[in-house]
Design an enzyme around this catalytic site. Sequence first.
Site, short mmCIF file in Angstrom:
data_model
loop_
_atom_site.label_atom_id
_atom_site.label_comp_id
_atom_site.label_asym_id
_atom_site.label_seq_id
_atom_site.Cartn_x
_atom_site.Cartn_y
_atom_site.Cartn_z
CD GLN A 153 4.85 -15.31 26.00
OE1 GLN A 153 3.84 -15.92 25.67
NE2 GLN A 153 6.06 -15.65 25.59
CE1 TYR A 160 0.23 -15.90 17.97
CE2 TYR A 160 2.09 -16.28 19.44
CZ TYR A 160 0.96 -16.74 18.79
OH TYR A 160 0.55 -18.04 18.96
#
Length: 408
Positions: free
Chosen positions: A119, A205
């Site tokens: 990820q 994010y």
Amino acid sequence: MATIPIPLSHIAHQGGYPLADSSILFQPLKVGNISVRNRIAMAPCTRQRAHLDGTPTELMIEYYRQRAGAGLIISEGISPAAGGNGYLFAPGLYTDSHQKGWHRIAEAVHAAGGAIFGQLMHVGRLSDPLVLPHGTNPVSASAVRPDPLARHYTVNCPRPKRVYGTPRELSIEEIGTVVGEFADCARRARDAGLDGVELHAASGYLPMQFLSTNSNRRTDRYGGSAENRARFVLEVVEAMQAATSPGFVAVKVSPGWTFHDVFDDDPVETYSVLARALSERQIAYLEVGNYGQPWDVHAVLRPLFAGPMIGVAGFTRSKAIAAIAAHRVDMVAFGQAYIANPDLAERYRDDLPINQPDSSTFYTQGAEGYTDYPTYEAAEADQLLPVDSAFATGSSRSSQAGKLQPVN
């Protein structure tokens, strides 16, 4: 990208809601360039066990090897560039040392029969000059400061204990540079032997900062309409695919979630636009987290995305079985359950009780609460919980006190 159909013999209807036995979790599935042996994924979970420079450690190799029984492991968040980091002891994948470490992890997982996607996580405005190169300011879609005190973690990740500052808005040229960093990182992931990468476009994010209306105030081609706000995510996906292959790249989203102070005026529109566009790009899978939204996230997005969809957040074994049987998702990712149970897939298959996680060791730097959770054979009976237990209200190995938040 078609998924392998589930035989109707697995499904029984009671009150209009489909039920199925646990064997539905152990059907194979084509995910990007690989086939996985079951529908149980290990969710991406921040654990803070890397070296300070971001190089994976021996502990990390063992941690992922232990959990290779999952159909797919999705790693913790990996910084794609030095400017994307926001936490201490978080791994990176932008140096030769990082790449060698992830190569060793991939080798260990594959040797144990598993598969692993990395990820890629750029935290954007949620960083701090103390952890960025040359003390630079964090960057974001716009110069919008998050709630200075917003952490949203009951157990804080290791990071500077300071309020968030105001980020610097990325210029058009700088956006191109960041997109290139993601592509370079994806190439390194492929060369390290990982089976794919997942763009972390959730949890507030950087990609979600572009997607969200309160953090993206731009008036150029990256701001305004849902199509424009999705442009950054799509450009990153396209660049990573060009550097590797379409089936090597996946995406995670958390539609409408306000974690880390992101808000969207119309998340249904935003994520419908994004899901359709990602479907057209034939990504490996779309991981979708439904974090307490008033709308049915999976029901809305499932018809819009043709590839495999992974559900995450709030699932127990029985809920996973029902969701897959109803074709709402194709696979389910488990976070806290996989933290505490290295043999979770095997326990779900054999209807065995499970360990409870210890929240006090989620973000520490040692083996305790990381690689020392016992398999079922080694566990003490009085420490086990029923196989369908959930951990949404918090847990530890010694108590049930304290509310836990999702990790990653």
